[in-house]
Design a protein around this motif. Sequence first.
Motif, PDB file in Angstrom:
ATOM      1  N   LYS A   1      -1.139   6.407 -29.618  1.00  0.00           N
ATOM      2  CA  LYS A   1      -1.207   5.849 -30.974  1.00  0.00           C
ATOM      3  C   LYS A   1      -1.981   6.771 -31.903  1.00  0.00           C
ATOM      4  O   LYS A   1      -1.632   6.939 -33.068  1.00  0.00           O
TER       5      LYS A   1
ATOM      6  N   ASP B   1       2.609   2.724 -30.788  1.00  0.00           N
ATOM      7  CA  ASP B   1       2.039   2.139 -29.572  1.00  0.00           C
ATOM      8  C   ASP B   1       2.727   2.700 -28.330  1.00  0.00           C
ATOM      9  O   ASP B   1       3.895   3.073 -28.363  1.00  0.00           O
TER      10      ASP B   1
ATOM     11  N   CYS C   1      -0.167  -0.397 -24.569  1.00  0.00           N
ATOM     12  CA  CYS C   1      -0.996  -0.880 -25.679  1.00  0.00           C
ATOM     13  C   CYS C   1      -1.065  -2.409 -25.663  1.00  0.00           C
ATOM     14  O   CYS C   1      -0.048  -3.080 -25.588  1.00  0.00           O
ATOM     15  N   GLY C   2      -2.271  -2.907 -25.711  1.00  0.00           N
ATOM     16  CA  GLY C   2      -2.487  -4.342 -25.709  1.00  0.00           C
ATOM     17  C   GLY C   2      -2.995  -4.865 -24.382  1.00  0.00           C
ATOM     18  O   GLY C   2      -3.500  -5.982 -24.307  1.00  0.00           O
TER      19      GLY C   2
ATOM     20  N   LYS D   1       0.656 -13.322 -25.841  1.00  0.00           N
ATOM     21  CA  LYS D   1       1.237 -12.765 -27.065  1.00  0.00           C
ATOM     22  C   LYS D   1       0.870 -11.297 -27.232  1.00  0.00           C
ATOM     23  O   LYS D   1       1.660 -10.501 -27.733  1.00  0.00           O
TER      24      LYS D   1
ATOM     25  N   TYR E   1       0.149  -9.111 -24.733  1.00  0.00           N
ATOM     26  CA  TYR E   1       0.790  -8.290 -23.706  1.00  0.00           C
ATOM     27  C   TYR E   1       1.491  -9.223 -22.716  1.00  0.00           C
ATOM     28  O   TYR E   1       0.868  -9.718 -21.770  1.00  0.00           O
TER      29      TYR E   1
ATOM     30  N   HIS F   1       8.973  -5.590 -24.030  1.00  0.00           N
ATOM     31  CA  HIS F   1       7.937  -5.792 -25.053  1.00  0.00           C
ATOM     32  C   HIS F   1       7.762  -4.538 -25.909  1.00  0.00           C
ATOM     33  O   HIS F   1       7.587  -4.617 -27.126  1.00  0.00           O
ATOM     34  N   PHE F   2       7.813  -3.373 -25.293  1.00  0.00           N
ATOM     35  CA  PHE F   2       7.697  -2.110 -26.018  1.00  0.00           C
ATOM     36  C   PHE F   2       8.833  -1.953 -27.017  1.00  0.00           C
ATOM     37  O   PHE F   2       8.601  -1.576 -28.180  1.00  0.00           O
TER      38      PHE F   2
ATOM     39  N   LYS G   1       8.346  -4.228 -29.965  1.00  0.00           N
ATOM     40  CA  LYS G   1       7.322  -3.749 -30.884  1.00  0.00           C
ATOM     41  C   LYS G   1       7.862  -2.632 -31.773  1.00  0.00           C
ATOM     42  O   LYS G   1       7.425  -2.494 -32.910  1.00  0.00           O
ATOM     43  N   LEU G   2       8.791  -1.834 -31.243  1.00  0.00           N
ATOM     44  CA  LEU G   2       9.340  -0.736 -32.037  1.00  0.00           C
ATOM     45  C   LEU G   2      10.299  -1.222 -33.124  1.00  0.00           C
ATOM     46  O   LEU G   2      10.467  -0.566 -34.146  1.00  0.00           O
TER      47      LEU G   2
END
Length: 95
Positions: A16, A22, A26-27, A45, A47, A89-90, A93-94
């Motif tokens: 980051k 991220d 991350c998280g 929420k 991770y 999840h990654f 987030k993107l």
Amino acid sequence: MLFLKLEDYMLPCLNKKLFGIDCMGCGFQRAISLLLHGEFIDAFKMYPAIYTLIIFIVYILLNLKYKFNNAHKNIRILAIINVILIVGHFILKLI
């Protein structure tokens, strides 16, 4: 008495810092901190793979001591579930 806060010792994400996005991990540290503070929904929420990773690690550690039947198959399934959650999840987030 001096109480040390976990947040004071969290490692920064180099991905980051260097690239501005991220990483897949991350998280995780913040989710652990939230778990230790009893904020279970917020930890999920932050991770989503936190609970499956804990199950995965506990299962591996217990398997080292008790040698479960079909452990290699169960470990493989838990690993696949974790990879799907982490990568999913990654990607979310993107977007």
